[in-house]
Structures are given as C-alpha cells and as structure tokens.
Design a protein around this motif. Structure first.
Motif, PDB file in Angstrom:
ATOM      1  N   ALA A 260       0.826  -1.214   0.000  1.00  0.00           N
ATOM      2  CA  ALA A 260       0.000   0.000   0.000  1.00  0.00           C
ATOM      3  C   ALA A 260       0.860   1.264   0.000  1.00  0.00           C
ATOM      4  O   ALA A 260       0.450   2.303  -0.527  1.00  0.00           O
ATOM      5  CB  ALA A 260      -0.930   0.000   1.212  1.00  0.00           C
ATOM      6  N   ILE A 261       2.044   1.177   0.595  1.00  0.00           N
ATOM      7  CA  ILE A 261       2.900   2.368   0.649  1.00  0.00           C
ATOM      8  C   ILE A 261       3.966   2.366  -0.434  1.00  0.00           C
ATOM      9  O   ILE A 261       4.678   3.367  -0.602  1.00  0.00           O
ATOM     10  CB  ILE A 261       3.587   2.482   2.030  1.00  0.00           C
ATOM     11  CG1 ILE A 261       4.588   1.337   2.223  1.00  0.00           C
ATOM     12  CG2 ILE A 261       2.558   2.504   3.141  1.00  0.00           C
ATOM     13  CD1 ILE A 261       5.456   1.482   3.460  1.00  0.00           C
ATOM     14  N   HIS A 262       4.092   1.286  -1.178  1.00  0.00           N
ATOM     15  CA  HIS A 262       5.136   1.197  -2.197  1.00  0.00           C
ATOM     16  C   HIS A 262       5.100   2.336  -3.215  1.00  0.00           C
ATOM     17  O   HIS A 262       6.148   2.880  -3.560  1.00  0.00           O
ATOM     18  CB  HIS A 262       5.061  -0.159  -2.912  1.00  0.00           C
ATOM     19  CG  HIS A 262       5.519  -1.299  -2.058  1.00  0.00           C
ATOM     20  ND1 HIS A 262       5.394  -2.628  -2.433  1.00  0.00           N
ATOM     21  CD2 HIS A 262       6.100  -1.321  -0.828  1.00  0.00           C
ATOM     22  CE1 HIS A 262       5.881  -3.407  -1.483  1.00  0.00           C
ATOM     23  NE2 HIS A 262       6.310  -2.631  -0.492  1.00  0.00           N
ATOM     24  N   PRO A 263       3.930   2.711  -3.725  1.00  0.00           N
ATOM     25  CA  PRO A 263       3.919   3.792  -4.732  1.00  0.00           C
ATOM     26  C   PRO A 263       4.412   5.132  -4.207  1.00  0.00           C
ATOM     27  O   PRO A 263       4.695   6.041  -5.005  1.00  0.00           O
ATOM     28  CB  PRO A 263       2.431   3.875  -5.132  1.00  0.00           C
ATOM     29  CG  PRO A 263       1.863   2.544  -4.783  1.00  0.00           C
ATOM     30  CD  PRO A 263       2.592   2.122  -3.553  1.00  0.00           C
ATOM     31  N   TYR A 264       4.531   5.289  -2.888  1.00  0.00           N
ATOM     32  CA  TYR A 264       4.950   6.561  -2.314  1.00  0.00           C
ATOM     33  C   TYR A 264       6.419   6.555  -1.886  1.00  0.00           C
ATOM     34  O   TYR A 264       6.923   7.575  -1.398  1.00  0.00           O
ATOM     35  CB  TYR A 264       4.077   6.891  -1.096  1.00  0.00           C
ATOM     36  CG  TYR A 264       2.603   6.884  -1.423  1.00  0.00           C
ATOM     37  CD1 TYR A 264       2.024   7.939  -2.116  1.00  0.00           C
ATOM     38  CD2 TYR A 264       1.800   5.801  -1.055  1.00  0.00           C
ATOM     39  CE1 TYR A 264       0.672   7.931  -2.418  1.00  0.00           C
ATOM     40  CE2 TYR A 264       0.442   5.784  -1.360  1.00  0.00           C
ATOM     41  CZ  TYR A 264      -0.113   6.848  -2.048  1.00  0.00           C
ATOM     42  OH  TYR A 264      -1.453   6.828  -2.359  1.00  0.00           O
ATOM     43  N   LEU A 265       7.105   5.438  -2.083  1.00  0.00           N
ATOM     44  CA  LEU A 265       8.523   5.356  -1.769  1.00  0.00           C
ATOM     45  C   LEU A 265       9.329   5.875  -2.953  1.00  0.00           C
ATOM     46  O   LEU A 265       9.045   5.519  -4.107  1.00  0.00           O
ATOM     47  CB  LEU A 265       8.918   3.915  -1.440  1.00  0.00           C
ATOM     48  CG  LEU A 265       8.181   3.272  -0.256  1.00  0.00           C
ATOM     49  CD1 LEU A 265       8.615   1.823  -0.089  1.00  0.00           C
ATOM     50  CD2 LEU A 265       8.420   4.064   1.031  1.00  0.00           C
ATOM     51  N   PHE A 266      10.347   6.682  -2.692  1.00  0.00           N
ATOM     52  CA  PHE A 266      11.055   7.344  -3.792  1.00  0.00           C
ATOM     53  C   PHE A 266      11.785   6.358  -4.705  1.00  0.00           C
ATOM     54  O   PHE A 266      12.125   6.695  -5.833  1.00  0.00           O
ATOM     55  CB  PHE A 266      12.041   8.385  -3.261  1.00  0.00           C
ATOM     56  CG  PHE A 266      13.066   7.867  -2.285  1.00  0.00           C
ATOM     57  CD1 PHE A 266      14.144   7.109  -2.706  1.00  0.00           C
ATOM     58  CD2 PHE A 266      12.957   8.162  -0.939  1.00  0.00           C
ATOM     59  CE1 PHE A 266      15.091   6.635  -1.818  1.00  0.00           C
ATOM     60  CE2 PHE A 266      13.905   7.709  -0.026  1.00  0.00           C
ATOM     61  CZ  PHE A 266      14.969   6.942  -0.474  1.00  0.00           C
ATOM     62  N   SER A 267      12.002   5.124  -4.229  1.00  0.00           N
ATOM     63  CA  SER A 267      12.733   4.150  -5.046  1.00  0.00           C
ATOM     64  C   SER A 267      11.816   3.238  -5.864  1.00  0.00           C
ATOM     65  O   SER A 267      12.313   2.434  -6.664  1.00  0.00           O
ATOM     66  CB  SER A 267      13.620   3.281  -4.139  1.00  0.00           C
ATOM     67  OG  SER A 267      12.815   2.540  -3.229  1.00  0.00           O
ATOM     68  N   HIS A 268      10.520   3.356  -5.675  1.00  0.00           N
ATOM     69  CA  HIS A 268       9.601   2.359  -6.244  1.00  0.00           C
ATOM     70  C   HIS A 268       9.619   2.354  -7.772  1.00  0.00           C
ATOM     71  O   HIS A 268       9.531   1.287  -8.392  1.00  0.00           O
ATOM     72  CB  HIS A 268       8.185   2.616  -5.740  1.00  0.00           C
ATOM     73  CG  HIS A 268       7.197   1.564  -6.160  1.00  0.00           C
ATOM     74  ND1 HIS A 268       7.269   0.251  -5.737  1.00  0.00           N
ATOM     75  CD2 HIS A 268       6.123   1.621  -6.995  1.00  0.00           C
ATOM     76  CE1 HIS A 268       6.283  -0.449  -6.271  1.00  0.00           C
ATOM     77  NE2 HIS A 268       5.576   0.348  -7.032  1.00  0.00           N
ATOM     78  N   LEU A 295       8.163  15.762  -5.878  1.00  0.00           N
ATOM     79  CA  LEU A 295       7.472  15.916  -4.598  1.00  0.00           C
ATOM     80  C   LEU A 295       8.445  15.778  -3.428  1.00  0.00           C
ATOM     81  O   LEU A 295       8.431  16.590  -2.491  1.00  0.00           O
ATOM     82  CB  LEU A 295       6.361  14.875  -4.486  1.00  0.00           C
ATOM     83  CG  LEU A 295       5.564  14.879  -3.170  1.00  0.00           C
ATOM     84  CD1 LEU A 295       4.854  16.219  -2.974  1.00  0.00           C
ATOM     85  CD2 LEU A 295       4.557  13.731  -3.158  1.00  0.00           C
ATOM     86  N   TYR A 296       9.298  14.756  -3.471  1.00  0.00           N
ATOM     87  CA  TYR A 296      10.294  14.582  -2.410  1.00  0.00           C
ATOM     88  C   TYR A 296      11.252  15.766  -2.363  1.00  0.00           C
ATOM     89  O   TYR A 296      11.637  16.226  -1.272  1.00  0.00           O
ATOM     90  CB  TYR A 296      11.077  13.284  -2.637  1.00  0.00           C
ATOM     91  CG  TYR A 296      10.467  12.080  -1.963  1.00  0.00           C
ATOM     92  CD1 TYR A 296      10.868  11.684  -0.695  1.00  0.00           C
ATOM     93  CD2 TYR A 296       9.479  11.334  -2.595  1.00  0.00           C
ATOM     94  CE1 TYR A 296      10.309  10.577  -0.077  1.00  0.00           C
ATOM     95  CE2 TYR A 296       8.910  10.225  -1.989  1.00  0.00           C
ATOM     96  CZ  TYR A 296       9.329   9.851  -0.726  1.00  0.00           C
ATOM     97  OH  TYR A 296       8.756   8.765  -0.113  1.00  0.00           O
ATOM     98  N   ALA A 297      11.656  16.242  -3.535  1.00  0.00           N
ATOM     99  CA  ALA A 297      12.574  17.388  -3.574  1.00  0.00           C
ATOM    100  C   ALA A 297      11.920  18.623  -2.969  1.00  0.00           C
ATOM    101  O   ALA A 297      12.567  19.387  -2.230  1.00  0.00           O
ATOM    102  CB  ALA A 297      13.010  17.661  -5.013  1.00  0.00           C
ATOM    103  N   ALA A 298      10.631  18.831  -3.251  1.00  0.00           N
ATOM    104  CA  ALA A 298       9.926  19.994  -2.712  1.00  0.00           C
ATOM    105  C   ALA A 298       9.749  19.886  -1.199  1.00  0.00           C
ATOM    106  O   ALA A 298       9.994  20.852  -0.461  1.00  0.00           O
ATOM    107  CB  ALA A 298       8.567  20.139  -3.405  1.00  0.00           C
ATOM    108  N   VAL A 299       9.342  18.711  -0.721  1.00  0.00           N
ATOM    109  CA  VAL A 299       9.079  18.536   0.714  1.00  0.00           C
ATOM    110  C   VAL A 299      10.364  18.635   1.525  1.00  0.00           C
ATOM    111  O   VAL A 299      10.473  19.435   2.476  1.00  0.00           O
ATOM    112  CB  VAL A 299       8.376  17.187   0.975  1.00  0.00           C
ATOM    113  CG1 VAL A 299       8.299  16.909   2.467  1.00  0.00           C
ATOM    114  CG2 VAL A 299       6.983  17.202   0.365  1.00  0.00           C
ATOM    115  N   PHE A 300      11.353  17.828   1.166  1.00  0.00           N
ATOM    116  CA  PHE A 300      12.587  17.813   1.964  1.00  0.00           C
ATOM    117  C   PHE A 300      13.466  19.025   1.677  1.00  0.00           C
ATOM    118  O   PHE A 300      14.232  19.446   2.550  1.00  0.00           O
ATOM    119  CB  PHE A 300      13.353  16.516   1.716  1.00  0.00           C
ATOM    120  CG  PHE A 300      12.728  15.327   2.385  1.00  0.00           C
ATOM    121  CD1 PHE A 300      12.851  15.135   3.749  1.00  0.00           C
ATOM    122  CD2 PHE A 300      11.988  14.412   1.650  1.00  0.00           C
ATOM    123  CE1 PHE A 300      12.269  14.052   4.378  1.00  0.00           C
ATOM    124  CE2 PHE A 300      11.406  13.319   2.268  1.00  0.00           C
ATOM    125  CZ  PHE A 300      11.536  13.136   3.632  1.00  0.00           C
TER     126      PHE A 300
END
Length: 315
Positions: A260-268, A295-300
C-alpha cells in the motif's frame, strides 16, 4: 589676522563639511567593498563544484561507479565465452543483461540498472549528507555565511552541487559501460523490448535519455540527504543516516505486505527507465517517477530550508 579670526562661523562650517565629506567617502568605500563580494557570488557554485570534485572521497566514489560496468562486462564475457548465455539462461541478473552479447550498448542499460538500486543513491547520499554537516564539522560553515550570499543561496548552491554530482555519477557509469561494451561486444542495431529494431544512433540517443532520467531519479535522495545534513554538525553522522534511510526504504519496497505504501517510496519507480526501450515509449511509470521525485525534492528541500535558515550556527 587669520582666516578663522575673520569668520569663526565659517571655520565651523568648513570643519563640518570636511567631516561630512569624510563620512561620505568612508560610506562609499564600505559600500564598494560590500558590492565586490556580491559581484563574485556567481562563482560560488563553481567554487563549490571544484571543491567537491577535488575531494578524494568524491573521486573514490566515481571510481567505484566506473568499475561496476567493467566488472559486469568482464563477467558476462567470461560466462558467454563458451557459447552460454548471460545469466545462465534463467533470466537472472540485472535488466538487459541477456542482450549484452548481441549488442554492447545494452551494457549501458544493464550497468545503470545494476547501480541504481544502491551504488548511485549511496554515492549521492554521501555527497548530500556531507553538504552542510561536513562544513559545520570542519568549522568552515560560519565563514561561508559571512559572505553576503546568505543561507538560502548557500543551501541552493549545495543542492545544485549535489544534483551536478548526480548527473556526473550517472554519466560516469554510462560512459564506462559504453566503452567496455564497445571493446568486448559487437555494436549495431538494437532490438527494443517491444521487438522492433532501431538504429545504433537512435539507441545512443535513448541511452543518453535514460542516463538523464536516472540522474533525475536521484533528486529525492539528494533533497533527503541535504535535509539530514542540516540536522547535525557531524558529516559522518549525516552520511550514515542518509544511507541508512536509503537501505530502509529499499527494504520496505521489497515487503509484499506493505504494498500500500510502495507507490509513495522514492525508489519504487526507479527502474521505470526501461520503458524508454519500448516502441512506442510507455510514459506512465516514467511520469510517476519524475513526479514523485519532484514531490520529495519539494518537501525535503523546504524542510532543509526551514531548518537551515533558523539554525543557530555555532561552528
């Protein structure tokens, strides 16, 4: 009779005028001295790039990345020297490995597929984790902030340097693989995943595009590492934490119960670059991958800016 005796008021006026002129001159000189560093701020990125690329740690990381395609190419050459197929004919190993003996250009795709899950992001994590924390640990961060560039500009420079390393590291893998592939295997037309034939020139173009996509796939790791780097004054701790988080995410991505969380992992979606070897190109997973990295670049990146701009710099 002196001039001062004739007009005492004039003497006062003249003294005040001289003092005012002196203050104006000093102010002008100080403003000029402040504008000189401002004019040189454009070289901040170049200086940071030179500093990063001259470090033995960076050169060692690039050397390891360049060696991976060499080892893969030699291993495939030895395994197929007696007429066998790469991977033992079982389909095991990195993507495209079974096609290397037919065309050396496939070694580029295989090397990128082999290094992307760990070697490339680990190298980026080391550079990003050391970006701020390494300067703090060495006692040079305060000196960098004395310049009128400011914290935001310095943080952006550090991130741009890390992204430049992402591109350089990916190209090192690709160029090393292309060189070894040309030396050990034949070159020519390629057969895509869809079974269609494309020219060698078009194959080179797709290889370059794949390298760019792989480099862009590392933007999330770069932002995560930069954020971690703002949390500590120890470069080693920041690098170890970033690499540890990378390994943790990779493990989570392999657990079926957590799909369920796989699509939200940056490596998926990292290996979605293989879809560039389809005819026509399948863009869905590629777009998801690039969107997730943004998205990860913007958040972190925002978290790193919020932390760094409010951080009390004591070293």
């Amino acid at each position: 009779m002196s001039r001062a005796d004739l007009d005492p008021a004039q003497e006062g006026t003249g003294g005040t005028a001289q003092e005012s002129a002196g203050r104006t001159a000093r102010t002008t000189q100080e403003s000029t001295e402040q504008r000189i560093p401002l004019a040189r701020r454009g070289s901040l990125l170049l200086n940071e790039l030179r500093t990063t690329l001259r470090r033995w740690r960076t050169l060692a990381l690039l050397g390891v990345l360049a060696a991976v395609p060499v080892l893969v190419g030699i291993a495939v050459r030895i395994e197929t020297g007696d007429g066998g197929s790469a991977g033992g004919g079982t389909g095991e190993g990195p993507a495209f490995i079974s096609q290397i003996t037919n065309n050396g250009l496939f070694l580029v795709f295989t090397a990128l597929a082999a290094t992307l899950p760990f070697f490339l992001p680990m190298a980026v994590g080391v550079i990003a984790g050391d970006a701020i924390a390494g300067e703090a640990g060495a006692g040079t961060l305060r000196y960098l902030l004395v310049a009128p560039a400011g914290r935001t500009r310095l943080l952006l420079t550090k991130y741009a340097t890390t992204m430049a390393f992402c591109l350089l590291a990916t190209l090192v893998v690709a160029v090393s693989a292309l060189t070894v592939g040309a030396l050990l295997f034949p070159l020519g037309e390629l057969t895509t995943i869809s079974g269609t034939r494309i020219s060698f020139t078009e194959g080179l173009g797709r290889a370059l595009l794949i390298a760019l996509v792989v480099a862009a796939s590392l933007t999330g790791v770069a932002a995560l590492g930069l954020f971690v780097s703002t949390l500590t004054n120890s470069g080693i701790a920041a690098m170890a934490t970033t690499v540890g988080l990378l390994i943790t995410v990779q493990i989570l991505d392999q657990i079926p119960q957590l799909d369920a969380i796989h699509p939200y992992l940056f490596s998926h979606h990292w290996l979605s670059f293989a879809d560039l070897m389809r005819e026509p190109v399948y863009w869905d997973d590629l777009v998801k991958n690039l969107g997730l990295q943004a998205l990860y670049a913007a958040v972190f990146g925002s978290a790193a800016w919020a932390r760094f701009t409010t951080k009390d710099i004591t070293t």
